[in-house]
Design an enzyme around this catalytic site. Sequence first.
Site, PDB file in Angstrom:
ATOM      1  N   GLU A 227     -10.678  -1.417 -11.764  1.00 26.26           N
ATOM      2  CA  GLU A 227     -12.178  -2.024 -12.421  1.00 26.26           C
ATOM      3  C   GLU A 227     -12.964  -1.789 -12.885  1.00 26.26           C
ATOM      4  O   GLU A 227     -11.621  -1.316 -14.340  1.00 26.26           O
ATOM      5  CB  GLU A 227     -12.631  -3.623 -11.108  1.00 26.26           C
ATOM      6  CG  GLU A 227     -12.463  -2.317  -9.870  1.00 26.26           C
ATOM      7  CD  GLU A 227     -13.762  -1.323  -9.547  1.00 26.26           C
ATOM      8  OE1 GLU A 227     -13.239  -0.320  -9.489  1.00 26.26           O
ATOM      9  OE2 GLU A 227     -14.132  -2.017  -9.792  1.00 26.26           O
TER      10      GLU A 227
ATOM     11  N   GLU B  65       0.383  -1.608  -0.009  1.00 26.47           N
ATOM     12  CA  GLU B  65       0.247   0.187  -0.224  1.00 26.47           C
ATOM     13  C   GLU B  65       0.722   1.423   0.523  1.00 26.47           C
ATOM     14  O   GLU B  65       0.580   2.351  -0.687  1.00 26.47           O
ATOM     15  CB  GLU B  65      -1.115   0.322   1.458  1.00 26.47           C
ATOM     16  CG  GLU B  65      -1.929  -1.311   1.370  1.00 26.47           C
ATOM     17  CD  GLU B  65      -2.652  -1.106   0.159  1.00 26.47           C
ATOM     18  OE1 GLU B  65      -3.046   0.453  -0.818  1.00 26.47           O
ATOM     19  OE2 GLU B  65      -3.866  -2.141   0.090  1.00 26.47           O
TER      20      GLU B  65
ATOM     21  N   ASP C  76      -5.289 -10.509  -8.381  1.00 25.58           N
ATOM     22  CA  ASP C  76      -5.399  -9.755  -8.880  1.00 25.58           C
ATOM     23  C   ASP C  76      -4.007  -8.340 -10.113  1.00 25.58           C
ATOM     24  O   ASP C  76      -3.929  -8.925 -10.620  1.00 25.58           O
ATOM     25  CB  ASP C  76      -6.756  -9.133  -8.235  1.00 25.58           C
ATOM     26  CG  ASP C  76      -6.359  -7.361  -7.502  1.00 25.58           C
ATOM     27  OD1 ASP C  76      -5.138  -7.713  -7.033  1.00 25.58           O
ATOM     28  OD2 ASP C  76      -6.697  -6.902  -6.898  1.00 25.58           O
TER      29      ASP C  76
ATOM     30  N   ARG D  38       0.687   3.608  -3.231  1.00 23.56           N
ATOM     31  CA  ARG D  38      -0.106   4.944  -2.899  1.00 23.56           C
ATOM     32  C   ARG D  38       0.768   6.322  -2.894  1.00 23.56           C
ATOM     33  O   ARG D  38       1.163   7.470  -3.286  1.00 23.56           O
ATOM     34  CB  ARG D  38      -1.229   4.598  -1.811  1.00 23.56           C
ATOM     35  CG  ARG D  38      -1.943   3.989  -1.871  1.00 23.56           C
ATOM     36  CD  ARG D  38      -3.095   4.138  -0.389  1.00 23.56           C
ATOM     37  NE  ARG D  38      -4.218   2.491  -0.536  1.00 23.56           N
ATOM     38  CZ  ARG D  38      -4.690   2.535  -0.463  1.00 23.56           C
ATOM     39  NH1 ARG D  38      -5.905   3.721   0.477  1.00 23.56           N
ATOM     40  NH2 ARG D  38      -5.864   1.581   0.215  1.00 23.56           N
TER      41      ARG D  38
END
Length: 633
Positions: free
Chosen positions: A529, A182, A315, A186
């Site tokens: 997505e 993360e 993913d 980010r």
Amino acid sequence: MTDPLPSKKKRDQPKQALAAQAGKAHKEGRQHAAGSSGVFKLLSAFVLLAAVVVAYRHDPTLFTDFLDSWIGFSEHWEGSQPATSTNNPVHLSADIPKRNAVVAAFRHSWLAYEKDAMGDDEYHPISHKGSNLTSAGGIGYTVVDSIDTMLLMGLEAEYARARSWIADKLSFERDGNFNTFETTIRVLGGLLSAYHLSSGDPVYLDKATELADRILPVFETPSGLPHPMINLAKGVGVANADFTGLVSTAEVATLQLEFRYLSHLTGNDDYWRRVENAMRIIKSARLPHGLASIFMSVDEGQYVTSAIRLGSRGDSYYEYLLKQYLQTNGSEPVYSDMYEDAMTAIHNHLVQKSTKSGMTYTAELIPEKDASGEVSWRLTPKQDHLVCFLAGSLMLGATKTGALAQSVSVPPRDKELTPSGRRDWKTGVELLRTCMSTHDTATGLSPEIVHFRIPSDGMDHNSMAPADWYIKGARQVFPFSMSFGYELEHFACFASPGEFPPYDARYMLRYVYVFTYVQYTDTNGPSPETVESLFLSYRLTGDQLYRDHGWNIFQSIEKHCRLSSGGYATIVNVDEVPVRHEDKMETFWMSETLKYLYLLFDDSNTLPLDKYVFNTEAHPLPIFQPSVRTGFS
């Protein structure tokens, strides 16, 4: 007494008689001419067929181009109007009113956060408070994650205040454990993107270099795979207490774009080599079927028996295979080979069709041990909404790794793609159609997890059973008899009044953390997505329908997630109106969702796909020619 007007039947009798006489004469004429005209038609058909054969042998493209334009290779949905140009690049103009509406939503979000929680990692818009990820303090997740969106939108005043906070107040001297993945996607990704979009403001590169140096100790493991957590103050990698000795496959394979770009900027090859070594280990650990389990051993560098899925913890592994190949301008074929191998495995083992409408979705493989310890794999018709990133990724990959030429038409033509490219394009289009179908809820928003119908689910006897997919526990109704044990366990419609429904039903501003099978909150970060796939699909086709779907999603968010007091909030059940909110506005709302919506409605000259690649947090990074050679093949 006679009727003043005859009935319709009587009025029509003379006409019917004349029509019968005319029909008899016409029939006789046709029979007389049938012999000669039939022979003529047969000869004409042979002449036409011979002409088509000769033309095809002379130039097959005349025939294939006609089929492309007639049936449309890209298989767009009914009513769509894709671009008709075969020359790249195709210019797509901005939809200024819709783009401006997205900018207004960003300002509504940012100004609320800035007023109530400036500098805090996360924002809670209902209570008007901020919070940090560790007790030692935060590292400005929301600020850094959002600043490149401000640059793109031209929000000069907001950007100036955010830059000032980063320059003067952002500190990584935090004695707390931060998630490696993360923090990389980010914060490191946000700093690097801001550096590029600001035309090289040194404050961002300085901060990015400091952060990367503090993260590097995570790679000091027996295998070279990184630890899942990092103590930024101590510079020590930290194991995951919940999964001792394990690391998430997606997390260790989704650091590469950021560290490689930083290596390119600074000339420090150590950044490159550390993350490339993780990819070498993953390639060496390849399972026979070509798919990746969601966990690996941090000591041995091998997969462990665990679920195989394209949602959480799996993913972005697949996503970054393609994007690593694109980042270095196609100069590293090892990544295109790994990507194509993985896509073939996905098609062979995970791509499924729903029972009623034939909707394309991806299933999950769940390992199960019997009494003797033998492992078997159960195919489960469950799909995280995270999987919807794959739709746009497949379409993009089809035009890159699956292209027969350096550039393809918009949309691509059949003859321009390899067989695997045509396969991937078709699946991408169909999967995006499925993802849009899951927005058919009371709010117009998609749940985090959907389950698809299969023949053995035992629901066919019930008239209220869903046709293709359902959300477990979304509705507060009991549509059928309590005696149906299977439905009580598996069907969509059970939640006691007043209780929060299962996590499956939530909408977290379109990017999510999802639950794993053991029902804890998964810390695997968000993957691009539906909104990213709509953006990519529009850029690759020029099809207005993708913009229309994006606008519908935005309007549903505005209606159900926007708070009049400022900010936007998660809703706990997409199939319940009026909605109930959760007191949280995720950082990726401003970083990803609004950025992709803005780009969907903006001019296609902004961040063109042949010059940029987006990390998994939607931070755009430029494509470059590397000076470092790939260390494995």
